[in-house]
Enzyme design. Structure first.
Site, PDB file in Angstrom:
ATOM      1  N   TYR A   1       0.850  -1.199   0.000  1.00 53.82           N
ATOM      2  CA  TYR A   1       0.000   0.000   0.000  1.00 53.82           C
ATOM      3  C   TYR A   1       0.888   1.253   0.000  1.00 53.82           C
ATOM      4  O   TYR A   1       0.648   2.200  -0.754  1.00 53.82           O
ATOM      5  CB  TYR A   1      -0.884  -0.061   1.254  1.00 53.82           C
TER       6      TYR A   1
ATOM      7  N   LYS B   1       1.049   4.183  -2.805  1.00 57.90           N
ATOM      8  CA  LYS B   1       0.697   5.558  -2.436  1.00 57.90           C
ATOM      9  C   LYS B   1       1.880   6.498  -2.735  1.00 57.90           C
ATOM     10  O   LYS B   1       1.681   7.658  -3.077  1.00 57.90           O
ATOM     11  CB  LYS B   1       0.292   5.643  -0.967  1.00 57.90           C
TER      12      LYS B   1
HETATM   13  N1  LIG Z   1      -8.666   5.683   6.879  1.00 63.56           N
HETATM   14  C1  LIG Z   1      -7.418   6.088   7.035  1.00 63.56           C
HETATM   15  O1  LIG Z   1      -6.856   6.059   8.152  1.00 63.56           O
HETATM   16  C2  LIG Z   1      -6.647   6.601   5.848  1.00 63.56           C
HETATM   17  C3  LIG Z   1      -5.366   7.120   6.073  1.00 63.56           C
HETATM   18  C4  LIG Z   1      -4.641   7.621   4.998  1.00 63.56           C
HETATM   19  C5  LIG Z   1      -5.206   7.609   3.751  1.00 63.56           C
HETATM   20  N2  LIG Z   1      -6.441   7.092   3.528  1.00 63.56           N
HETATM   21  C6  LIG Z   1      -6.989   7.121   2.161  1.00 63.56           C
HETATM   22  O2  LIG Z   1      -8.256   7.735   2.187  1.00 63.56           O
HETATM   23  C7  LIG Z   1      -8.998   7.326   1.046  1.00 63.56           C
HETATM   24  C8  LIG Z   1     -10.399   6.898   1.492  1.00 63.56           C
HETATM   25  O3  LIG Z   1     -10.283   5.719   2.246  1.00 63.56           O
HETATM   26  P1  LIG Z   1     -11.157   5.448   3.549  1.00 63.56           P
HETATM   27  O4  LIG Z   1     -10.266   5.538   4.712  1.00 63.56           O
HETATM   28  O5  LIG Z   1     -12.385   6.261   3.519  1.00 63.56           O
HETATM   29  O6  LIG Z   1     -11.484   3.898   3.360  1.00 63.56           O
HETATM   30  P2  LIG Z   1     -12.743   3.204   2.659  1.00 63.56           P
HETATM   31  O7  LIG Z   1     -13.947   3.520   3.449  1.00 63.56           O
HETATM   32  O8  LIG Z   1     -12.353   1.780   2.479  1.00 63.56           O
HETATM   33  O9  LIG Z   1     -12.858   3.928   1.286  1.00 63.56           O
HETATM   34  C9  LIG Z   1     -12.321   3.490   0.087  1.00 63.56           C
HETATM   35  C10 LIG Z   1     -13.158   4.136  -0.993  1.00 63.56           C
HETATM   36  O10 LIG Z   1     -12.588   3.867  -2.261  1.00 63.56           O
HETATM   37  C11 LIG Z   1     -13.650   3.418  -3.098  1.00 63.56           C
HETATM   38  N3  LIG Z   1     -13.118   2.564  -4.157  1.00 63.56           N
HETATM   39  C12 LIG Z   1     -12.316   1.481  -4.027  1.00 63.56           C
HETATM   40  N4  LIG Z   1     -12.036   0.975  -5.240  1.00 63.56           N
HETATM   41  C13 LIG Z   1     -12.675   1.761  -6.151  1.00 63.56           C
HETATM   42  C14 LIG Z   1     -12.759   1.759  -7.557  1.00 63.56           C
HETATM   43  N5  LIG Z   1     -12.179   0.818  -8.306  1.00 63.56           N
HETATM   44  N6  LIG Z   1     -13.492   2.714  -8.173  1.00 63.56           N
HETATM   45  C15 LIG Z   1     -14.116   3.660  -7.437  1.00 63.56           C
HETATM   46  N7  LIG Z   1     -14.077   3.727  -6.105  1.00 63.56           N
HETATM   47  C16 LIG Z   1     -13.362   2.780  -5.459  1.00 63.56           C
HETATM   48  C17 LIG Z   1     -14.598   2.683  -2.183  1.00 63.56           C
HETATM   49  O11 LIG Z   1     -15.846   2.570  -2.806  1.00 63.56           O
HETATM   50  P3  LIG Z   1     -16.900   1.408  -2.457  1.00 63.56           P
HETATM   51  O12 LIG Z   1     -17.818   2.037  -1.440  1.00 63.56           O
HETATM   52  O13 LIG Z   1     -17.568   1.135  -3.758  1.00 63.56           O
HETATM   53  O14 LIG Z   1     -16.131   0.239  -1.933  1.00 63.56           O
HETATM   54  C18 LIG Z   1     -14.587   3.619  -0.991  1.00 63.56           C
HETATM   55  O15 LIG Z   1     -15.449   4.725  -1.193  1.00 63.56           O
HETATM   56  C19 LIG Z   1      -8.197   6.189   0.404  1.00 63.56           C
HETATM   57  O16 LIG Z   1      -7.485   6.708  -0.702  1.00 63.56           O
HETATM   58  C20 LIG Z   1      -7.233   5.780   1.515  1.00 63.56           C
HETATM   59  O17 LIG Z   1      -6.064   5.182   1.016  1.00 63.56           O
HETATM   60  C21 LIG Z   1      -7.179   6.586   4.568  1.00 63.56           C
END
Ligand SMILES: NC(=O)c1ccc[n+]([C@@H]2O[C@H](COP(=O)([O-])OP(=O)(O)OC[C@H]3O[C@@H](n4cnc5c(N)ncnc54)[C@H](OP(=O)(O)O)[C@@H]3O)[C@@H](O)[C@H]2O)c1
Length: 256
Positions: free
Chosen positions: A153, A157
């Site tokens: 990951y 990133k």
């Molecule tokens: N949570 C953290 O602590 C954290 C920290 C640093 C960075 N991030 C980043 O924040 C962003 C959002 O993640 P999150 O934490 O909110 O986790 P999450 O709830 O798992 O969100 C992931 C999102 O990406 C969407 N997705 C995945 N594959 C896709 C595709 N092929 N086409 C379109 N949409 C797709 C998912 O849609 P579905 O609803 O359809 O599955 C979901 O809305 C990500 O880029 C993640 O790497 C998160």
């Protein structure tokens, strides 16, 4: 899920027209109605980062101009969430599979997204594009904190930051700001029901976080994280030298 909170906060201002690209439009629309009511400034369109044609169609439907593009979606490999590189590397086929999926969605998918929406951004007034990344991919952070888990990951990133910087190099002269932001650690329900070994891995990472930032108390709420994200995005500008940069939810290189 940070996407919905992003949608909620941005659309709270009635003059903002918000287009949300999602894979499951009916479920998202139902949730919008249930939790936000009739917000006529929200438009939910089908967009899958793994499907170029779906993004192309969406960019055509959106048409006109766009002020901000927020690349929030990401494929998160849970396979690598608890183990270091040397252990994962023993399963070469799975490494290939996961890296391929991570690159396809997070890099190739976002290259398509940016390219297809660039004509709209170029016609926009604000011209800001942000990729959501993770401090786990920052070289200094890796070397200082020593976090071993989620290596695939982190690799991908890191590629996303480079992708953004390369787009910035091309479009800065057109006034487009590209920024990569880490929202911090956010509570979105990841890491559910870990095994004892997995829980120990996570605790190890949390201890490393705490050593780096003694004030760190654990993941932020999505509400706090999105407020911080929007604040960083609003403050950032090409004129401040932010083009192509990778920053934290503080707007700098302080990651926690
Ligand atoms: N949570 C953290 O602590 C954290 C920290 C640093 C960075 N991030 C980043 O924040 C962003 C959002 O993640 P999150 O934490 O909110 O986790 P999450 O709830 O798992 O969100 C992931 C999102 O990406 C969407 N997705 C995945 N594959 C896709 C595709 N092929 N086409 C379109 N949409 C797709 C998912 O849609 P579905 O609803 O359809 O599955 C979901 O809305 C990500 O880029 C993640 O790497 C998160």
């Amino acid at each position: 899920m940070a996407f919905f909170e992003l949608l909620r906060q941005i659309s709270a201002e009635a003059t903002n027209t918000v287009i949300g690209l999602v894979r499951n439009t009916s479920a998202t629309e139902a949730r919008v109605i249930k939790e936000l009511g009739q917000r006529s400034n929200i438009h939910i369109l089908h967009g899958d980062l793994d499907n170029h044609e779906s993004l192309k169609k969406t960019a055509t439907i959106a048409g006109g101009n766009l002020d901000y593009l927020i690349a929030n979606a990401g494929y998160i490999s849970y396979w690598d969430s608890y183990d270091p590189m040397g252990k994962l590397g023993q399963d070469h086929e799975r490494v290939e599979l996961e890296l391929s999926k991570l690159y396809t969605t997070n890099i190739a998918g976002n290259i398509s997204l940016y390219t297809l929406f660039m004509p709209l951004i170029l016609k926009g007034r604000v011209k800001k594009i942000v990729a959501i990344s993770s401090s786990l991919s920052d070289l200094d952070s890796i070397n200082r904190l020593g976090v071993q888990i989620s290596p695939l990951y982190a690799i991908v990133k890191a590629g996303l930051s480079i992708m953004n910087a390369k787009f910035s190099a091309q479009y800065k002269a057109d006034g487009v700001l590209f920024l990569t932001i880490c929202p911090g650690m956010v509570d979105v329900g990841h890491y559910q029901d870990p095994t004892p070994e997995q829980a120990a891995s996570l605790q190890g990472m949390m201890a490393q976080f705490k050593t780096y930032a003694p004030h760190f108390e654990g993941p932020a709420t999505t509400e706090r994280a999105i407020k911080d994200l929007i604040s960083v995005l609003e403050r950032a500008g090409i004129e401040r030298g932010d083009g192509g940069d990778f920053v934290s939810h503080w707007g700098n290189k302080r990651w926690l």
